[in-house]
Design an enzyme around this catalytic site. Sequence first.
Site, PDB file in Angstrom:
ATOM      1  N   SER A  61       0.952  -1.281   0.126  1.00 33.43           N
ATOM      2  CA  SER A  61      -0.197   0.061   0.006  1.00 33.43           C
ATOM      3  C   SER A  61       0.915   1.455  -0.060  1.00 33.43           C
ATOM      4  O   SER A  61       1.597   1.569   0.783  1.00 33.43           O
ATOM      5  CB  SER A  61      -0.934   0.147   1.203  1.00 33.43           C
ATOM      6  OG  SER A  61      -1.168   1.330   1.547  1.00 33.43           O
ATOM      7  N   LYS A 135       0.046  12.505  -6.438  1.00 29.96           N
ATOM      8  CA  LYS A 135      -1.342  12.044  -5.963  1.00 29.96           C
ATOM      9  C   LYS A 135      -1.811  12.593  -4.641  1.00 29.96           C
ATOM     10  O   LYS A 135      -0.923  12.969  -3.913  1.00 29.96           O
ATOM     11  CB  LYS A 135      -1.570  10.648  -6.076  1.00 29.96           C
ATOM     12  CG  LYS A 135      -0.585   9.792  -5.291  1.00 29.96           C
ATOM     13  CD  LYS A 135      -0.926   9.651  -3.731  1.00 29.96           C
ATOM     14  CE  LYS A 135      -2.253   8.931  -3.642  1.00 29.96           C
ATOM     15  NZ  LYS A 135      -2.200   7.464  -3.856  1.00 29.96           N
ATOM     16  N   HIS A 204     -12.445   1.639  -7.247  1.00 26.12           N
ATOM     17  CA  HIS A 204     -12.677   2.228  -6.031  1.00 26.12           C
ATOM     18  C   HIS A 204     -13.858   2.934  -5.669  1.00 26.12           C
ATOM     19  O   HIS A 204     -14.522   3.626  -6.511  1.00 26.12           O
ATOM     20  CB  HIS A 204     -11.342   3.122  -5.845  1.00 26.12           C
ATOM     21  CG  HIS A 204     -10.892   3.025  -4.297  1.00 26.12           C
ATOM     22  ND1 HIS A 204     -11.513   2.248  -3.348  1.00 26.12           N
ATOM     23  CD2 HIS A 204      -9.664   3.735  -3.870  1.00 26.12           C
ATOM     24  CE1 HIS A 204     -10.764   2.510  -2.233  1.00 26.12           C
ATOM     25  NE2 HIS A 204      -9.726   3.570  -2.602  1.00 26.12           N
TER      26      HIS A 204
HETATM   27  C1  SPV Z   1      -3.323   2.596  -0.599  1.00 22.36           C
HETATM   28  O1  SPV Z   1      -3.562   1.583   0.197  1.00 22.36           O
HETATM   29  O2  SPV Z   1      -2.586   3.423  -0.586  1.00 22.36           O
HETATM   30  C2  SPV Z   1      -4.616   2.641  -1.459  1.00 22.36           C
HETATM   31  C3  SPV Z   1      -5.736   2.222  -1.137  1.00 22.36           C
HETATM   32  O3  SPV Z   1      -4.270   3.221  -2.245  1.00 22.36           O
HETATM   33  S1  SPV Z   1      -6.655   3.617  -0.765  1.00 22.36           S
HETATM   34  O4  SPV Z   1      -5.745   4.386   0.670  1.00 22.36           O
HETATM   35  O5  SPV Z   1      -7.931   3.302  -0.341  1.00 22.36           O
HETATM   36  O6  SPV Z   1      -6.685   4.718  -1.546  1.00 22.36           O
HETATM   37 MG    MG Z   2      -2.481   4.236  -2.372  1.00 24.18          MG
END
Ligand code: SPV
Ligand code: MG
Length: 552
Positions: A61, A135, A204
């Site tokens: 992640s 991002k 998502h």
């Molecule tokens: C992450 O785990 O960094 C993701 C999933 O991209 S989320 O945090 O839900 O965007």
């Molecule tokens: Mg992420």
Amino acid sequence: MGSLPLQSATQESASVRRQQTTAAALRAAINSPYLTFLMEAHSGLSAKIVEEVGFPGIWASGLSISTSLGLRDNNEASWTQVLEILEFMAEATTLPILVDGDTGYGNFNNVRRLVRKLCQRRIAGVCIEDKLFPKTNSFVGERQPLAEIDEFAGRIKAGKDSQTDDDFVIVARTEALISGHGLDEALLRAEAYHAAGADAILIHSKQKTAGEILAFAELWRNRCPLIIVPTTYYSTPTALFRQAGISTVIWANHNLRAAITAMRDASRRIWEDESLHEVEGRVASVQEIFRLVGNAELEAAERRYLPGRASAAAVVLAAARGDLGDLTRDQPKCMIDIRGRSLLDRLVSLLSDSGIRSITVVRGYHKEAIAPSGVATVDNDRHAETGEVYSLACARERFDGETVVVYGDILFRRYILDGLLAADGDIVVAVDALGALAGARATPRDLVEAERGFSGNYLDDAPVRLRTMSPDLPAARANGEWIGLARFSTQGTAWLREELDRVEAEGKLETMDMPMLMTRLAARHPVFVHYITGHWLDVDTLDDLSNARNFT
Ligand code: SPV
Ligand code: MG
């Protein structure tokens, strides 16, 4: 977890993994008819834990890796810094890793380099999302701007054209629902990314229920595998995802969040209590750390590759008081100062210098006075009424491989220990040939009768077996004096343990001395003599002590 289809999926993924690259394993898991679960990890350690628990794959992640570095999920960690973490993770686990590649760190060109580097590092796949660099985490703010569809499709295509492992998986993630664009836009984007070569689509959502995800799944009709991240709609029963034909569920950040809670609880408890008492027993043991990171493998490798038998353990028998008047009133003999350092400290350094890593000191008399650093201790609390063999038995759990047994009140030149470690034989005792000379020492201790005496011949290296060891041996039969230092190979250690068990069964453990134990061992097994001539001492008298002070 545990319904039949999932077990089959897990077993299938595990067996596929053994035969194939990690990329092929990830591909097989994502394309299988079973629901696959990827668990978040953000470090080598968390990757190991995910594997041990049984997951078939890992979600590396971006949020968790950034947070574990103390950074925000805004591309504050550079992509090469993330790559370094991924290297540790890939080394720590055999599981396939699907990396959260954020937006791909730029345009199509950045995606190309990223994919090549990931393939080089045995990473199984990457997921990139249709947003802009740098991002922002999907759960921050509203209506984050999305990339142009064609531009993002170009990033996917560039990635697919750059992979050097045919099975490498590129997942295209659309944030259309999160950014409030609705199902039609999400479908349009997913279709374009699929056409550009994406191996799977991650749809998502940040809603509390799975409604829009399930609606998307129905309209998507499995044109390619669908991946979801139910962080916000966590209460949706997993059975609904199976029914909807979802390929893969990512549990996206729960190891990181579990760690935050556990670390905060432990820190707070220790801070408030100014003590470890409440926390010990509720946190992983240090032995568990050693197991997780594979210390046993290193020890085996040391036995195989290091000269000097670096993996031997040592047991130092230091329970006795000794009788040196005031000097041993408040401390055992081994703690007497020899020119600024205790006898024991000097002995421990000697052992370490010869490559002995695991040292256990058996304490007894005034045990609180013995707290050597980097050394384990076990206690013989019956030291006043027991002897050396009982002390040795107290340390039984501490030795199973090659073991050196040494009295805590001796000092010797290092070459003696090195010679003993290199000597052939499963049980070898260091014997001072000069100890056989009449009047050699005021207080000879453990006299030795051997198969042959010391020849002094440079070319004589024939093995010499021990016959008897005893403080009461007639001088005429003595070939030398045991200095209180012995080496047991793994086999020899097993014999030693057996003999200790026998002595215990006979009810003699409390009273037996080391010479008698050695004599008994020599009656059953070959025990060899390693002759030396001087260059050692023990500390039984004040005279010995002044010699010791000159010795160092
Ligand atoms: C992450 O785990 O960094 C993701 C999933 O991209 S989320 O945090 O839900 O965007
Ligand atoms: Mg992420």
